[in-house]
Write an enzyme that holds these catalytic residues in place. Structure first.
Site, mmCIF file in Angstrom:
data_model
loop_
_atom_site.group_PDB
_atom_site.id
_atom_site.type_symbol
_atom_site.label_atom_id
_atom_site.label_comp_id
_atom_site.label_asym_id
_atom_site.label_seq_id
_atom_site.Cartn_x
_atom_site.Cartn_y
_atom_site.Cartn_z
ATOM 1 N N TYR A 128 0.835 -1.203 0.000
ATOM 2 C CA TYR A 128 0.000 0.000 0.000
ATOM 3 C C TYR A 128 0.867 1.249 0.000
ATOM 4 O O TYR A 128 0.614 2.201 -0.747
ATOM 5 C CB TYR A 128 -0.921 -0.012 1.228
ATOM 6 C CG TYR A 128 -1.760 1.231 1.379
ATOM 7 C CD1 TYR A 128 -2.827 1.501 0.518
ATOM 8 C CD2 TYR A 128 -1.487 2.156 2.383
ATOM 9 C CE1 TYR A 128 -3.589 2.650 0.656
ATOM 10 C CE2 TYR A 128 -2.247 3.300 2.532
ATOM 11 C CZ TYR A 128 -3.292 3.549 1.665
ATOM 12 O OH TYR A 128 -4.037 4.688 1.800
ATOM 13 N N GLU A 166 -11.462 6.282 5.531
ATOM 14 C CA GLU A 166 -10.832 7.047 6.602
ATOM 15 C C GLU A 166 -11.792 7.209 7.768
ATOM 16 O O GLU A 166 -11.397 7.160 8.935
ATOM 17 C CB GLU A 166 -10.374 8.419 6.097
ATOM 18 C CG GLU A 166 -9.244 8.394 5.087
ATOM 19 C CD GLU A 166 -7.913 7.927 5.658
ATOM 20 O OE1 GLU A 166 -7.806 7.787 6.899
ATOM 21 O OE2 GLU A 166 -6.982 7.684 4.871
ATOM 22 N N TRP A 193 -5.144 1.295 10.528
ATOM 23 C CA TRP A 193 -5.323 1.265 9.076
ATOM 24 C C TRP A 193 -5.127 -0.142 8.538
ATOM 25 O O TRP A 193 -5.744 -0.536 7.554
ATOM 26 C CB TRP A 193 -4.372 2.241 8.404
ATOM 27 C CG TRP A 193 -4.539 2.248 6.912
ATOM 28 C CD1 TRP A 193 -3.659 1.803 5.982
ATOM 29 C CD2 TRP A 193 -5.689 2.699 6.185
ATOM 30 N NE1 TRP A 193 -4.185 1.943 4.714
ATOM 31 C CE2 TRP A 193 -5.426 2.497 4.821
ATOM 32 C CE3 TRP A 193 -6.907 3.275 6.564
ATOM 33 C CZ2 TRP A 193 -6.337 2.835 3.825
ATOM 34 C CZ3 TRP A 193 -7.821 3.610 5.575
ATOM 35 C CH2 TRP A 193 -7.531 3.382 4.222
#
Length: 215
Positions: free
Chosen positions: A45, A67, A75
Site C-alpha cells: 500500500y 478514513e 489502518w
C-alpha cells in the site's frame, strides 16, 4: 490513513547517513517508514498507493469513507477489509450508496467482513448523498483538492508529521456545511495525505516527492 506511531512496530534499522531512525532500509535497498517496513500488505500500500494523486469522484469518496471507518482502529484492519468494503458498498459508487435504505443497513450490520458500526454506515450513506449533491458545484474531488495548501510538510521524523492543519480544519468545516459526517480535522488530514494533497512521506523515503504534486 493516519500514520501509525513507530512505537507500535518492530525496532527500525537506521539508514546510512540518515538524520533519524524512523526509516528502514529494506532488502530491496529502498527506505520506508517503520510502519511500512515489515507487513507485506502495508508495504505494498505504501509503495503503490498512499500519497499518489486521486482525483476521480468514486476514488475520493471511497477514501473518505474508509478514513471515517478507520476512526478508532488501525489502518491495517481497514486495508485488510477493503475488498469486503468494496463489495458491501457497491464499489463505493456514490449514486448506488445514496440509494441504500434500512434493508441495506441491516445487511451491512450483518456483514462480518466490514466494520459493523451503525453510525459509520449511516454516515457513509449520508456522505454519498452529499457527494451527489455536490456535483452541482463542481464535484467532491475538485472541492477537496481546492484545500491544497501552498506548501507541504517536510518531516524527518514521526514527531514532525502533523495530524491536522489549517487546511484540514477548513476542509472539515466546509464538508460539514455541505452535509457530510465523520469528517473531523484529523480524519480530513489523513484523507489529504492519502489523496496526495499533502506529502508527509519522511525525507529520505523512496516515496518522498514521487506523486508529481510536490517537487
Amino acid at each position: 490513513m493516519s500514520t501509525e506511531p513507530a512505537s507500535t512496530e518492530p525496532a527500525s534499522t537506521e539508514p546510512a547517513g540518515a538524520p533519524h531512525s524512523d526509516l528502514v532500509i529494506g532488502d530491496d535497498g529502498l527506505a520506508r517508514p517503520v510502519w511500512a517496513s515489515t507487513d507485506e500488505l502495508l508495504r505494498d500500500y505504501y509503495d503503490t498507493e498512499w500519497g499518489m494523486p486521486v482525483r476521480d469522484e468514486r476514488g475520493v469518496f471511497e477514501r473518505l469513507s474508509l478514513e471515517a471507518f478507520q476512526s478508532g482502529l488501525s489502518w491495517r484492519t481497514i486495508l485488510a477489509k477493503r475488498p469486503a468494503f468494496r463489495a458491501a458498498f457497491a464499489d463505493f459508487d456514490p449514486d448506488t450508496v445514496a440509494g441504500f435504505g434500512e434493508d441495506d443497513v441491516a445487511r451491512l450490520m450483518a456483514d462480518a467482513g466490514i466494520v459493523r458500526n451503525r453510525a459509520k454506515i449511516l454516515a457513509t450513506i449520508t456522505n454519498a448523498n452529499a457527494t451527489v449533491a455536490l456535483r452541482q458545484d463542481g464535484g467532491l474531488s475538485d472541492f477537496v483538492w481546492s484545500f491544497r495548501p501552498a506548501t507541504t510538510p517536510e518531516p524527518e521524523t514521526y514527531a514532525q508529521v502533523p495530524t491536522t492543519s489549517d487546511e484540514s480544519v477548513a476542509l472539515s468545516k466546509a464538508l460539514r456545511k455541505r452535509g457530510f459526517a465523520f469528517v473531523g480535522p484529523t480524519t480530513m488530514h489523513a484523507l489529504m495525505e492519502a489523496l496526495g494533497i499533502v506529502d508527509t512521506h519522511l525525507l529520505g523515503s523512496h516515496r518522498r516527492g514521487t506523486s508529481g504534486v510536490w517537487n
